[in-house]
Enzyme design. Sequence first.
Site, PDB file in Angstrom:
ATOM      1  CG  HIS A   1      -1.616  -6.059  -5.817  1.00  0.00           C
ATOM      2  ND1 HIS A   1      -2.767  -5.991  -6.575  1.00  0.00           N
ATOM      3  CD2 HIS A   1      -1.395  -4.786  -5.378  1.00  0.00           C
ATOM      4  CE1 HIS A   1      -3.204  -4.738  -6.604  1.00  0.00           C
ATOM      5  NE2 HIS A   1      -2.395  -3.995  -5.880  1.00  0.00           N
TER       6      HIS A   1
ATOM      7  CE1 TYR B   1      -5.771  -5.300 -10.390  1.00  0.00           C
ATOM      8  CE2 TYR B   1      -3.736  -6.285  -9.577  1.00  0.00           C
ATOM      9  CZ  TYR B   1      -4.478  -5.167  -9.936  1.00  0.00           C
ATOM     10  OH  TYR B   1      -3.911  -3.919  -9.846  1.00  0.00           O
TER      11      TYR B   1
ATOM     12  CG  ASN C   1      -2.350   0.556   0.732  1.00  0.00           C
ATOM     13  OD1 ASN C   1      -2.439   1.669   0.227  1.00  0.00           O
ATOM     14  ND2 ASN C   1      -3.400  -0.225   0.930  1.00  0.00           N
ATOM     15  NE  ARG C   2      -2.180   4.992  -3.470  1.00  0.00           N
ATOM     16  CZ  ARG C   2      -3.016   4.016  -3.852  1.00  0.00           C
ATOM     17  NH1 ARG C   2      -3.562   3.226  -2.935  1.00  0.00           N
ATOM     18  NH2 ARG C   2      -3.300   3.838  -5.115  1.00  0.00           N
TER      19      ARG C   2
ATOM     20  CG  HIS D   1       1.810  -1.814  -4.049  1.00  0.00           C
ATOM     21  ND1 HIS D   1       1.157  -1.919  -2.840  1.00  0.00           N
ATOM     22  CD2 HIS D   1       0.831  -1.848  -5.002  1.00  0.00           C
ATOM     23  CE1 HIS D   1      -0.141  -2.017  -3.041  1.00  0.00           C
ATOM     24  NE2 HIS D   1      -0.381  -1.971  -4.330  1.00  0.00           N
TER      25      HIS D   1
ATOM     26  CD  GLU E   1      -3.881  -4.996  -2.472  1.00  0.00           C
ATOM     27  OE1 GLU E   1      -2.713  -4.562  -2.414  1.00  0.00           O
ATOM     28  OE2 GLU E   1      -4.844  -4.336  -2.944  1.00  0.00           O
TER      29      GLU E   1
ATOM     30  CG  ASP F   1      -7.581   1.702  -4.133  1.00  0.00           C
ATOM     31  OD1 ASP F   1      -7.130   0.757  -3.448  1.00  0.00           O
ATOM     32  OD2 ASP F   1      -6.874   2.358  -4.935  1.00  0.00           O
TER      33      ASP F   1
END
Length: 390
Positions: free
Chosen positions: A218, A220, A121-122, A147, A355, A290
């Site tokens: 991650h 999908y 994440n950020r 990431h 996640e 998100d």
Amino acid sequence: MQKVYKKQYLFYSMALSLLVGCSGPAEKKPAADSTSTVKAAAPDAKNFEATINGKAVKLYTLKNSKGASVAITNYGGRVVSLLVPDNKGVLTDVVLGYDSVKTYQKPKEPFFGAIIGRYGNRIGKGKFSLGGKAYQLDINDGVNTLHGGFKGFYAQVFDAAQPNDSTLNLTYVSKDGEGGYPGTLTSKVTYTLTADNALKIEYTATTDKTTIVNLTNHAYFNLNGAGDSTILDNVVKIDADNITPVDTTLIPTGKLQPVKGTPFDFTTAKAIGANINDKDDQLKNGKGYDHNFALNKHDISKSIATVSSPKTGIVMDIYTDELGLQFYSGNFLTGATKDGKGGKAYLHRSAFCMETQHFPDAPNQPSFASTELKPGQTYHTTTIYKFSNK
């Protein structure tokens, strides 16, 4: 398109009500047609044989006695395919990816199936402090770090060992200063495909200098099948009464926001598309879902989230000992190219991510649980994605 989706959401809501209230043969759905679901299509291992960063890259396949399988490349530790049976016994690939390792190396590739580190994440503006010392990370997502930066684990080659048909061990040593992070971090990720169709991911890490770490995967997912046009009909339930709201750059504000009465209330199962186009500041900031959901429990023995497909009957239960779950609805997929598996274009909102994680930007948020790791300590966390059908 919005009008069409609204009609679809009403249909999915009615279908869900029937599923909850009925049992027996009436629960079965019509078979998905061949254009909507990619059937069992194992990747060609030859397309994953390469030398990257001076290290050998291969494709490893895990199998169980029920026919389920997962293909993983040691480039980024990526889950390339995950084949599980639908409600008619047909093996269906439920993760997005590519047919060749070369495609995973393309610029701005969206981290398909990758192990994420050092920090999932950020991190706001790529800055944090430890012990009074400031650190600057790579800026690779607007004004923030995402990431792990430009040299995150997704772009590294792991050392691989496959001790048996159902287990893969991946190890990577991230050197002191890589991506701006302090300390040499030794990470090990073990993938296990269990006899009951569960993909277990176990993460451990140690460091020689105080650092931060937040590992995740991650993948999908589309439980209709990889390459299906949408996940808006997939039904989600998340055991979380709060999210960590974000600003316009998707950095948490440091507060908790109750989900009750908002589009983020998945405490009762509903289709992803049911409220995704509602007028809501948080949906606007994320361009959809998100967001980090603050989980109500962190007991690996209990499911913290469930997703199901009305088309295939595939059900995915998620178990973790982590504090948070980033639910992402594929808002940045565009379908601009047809380089997905089998020449598919991965369209807008044609996949979702779940996640497991500590909270985003935790190093800069005093109210969040710490993500610091010190010498002598061992980071350890486990996540399980278990598949069944109905």
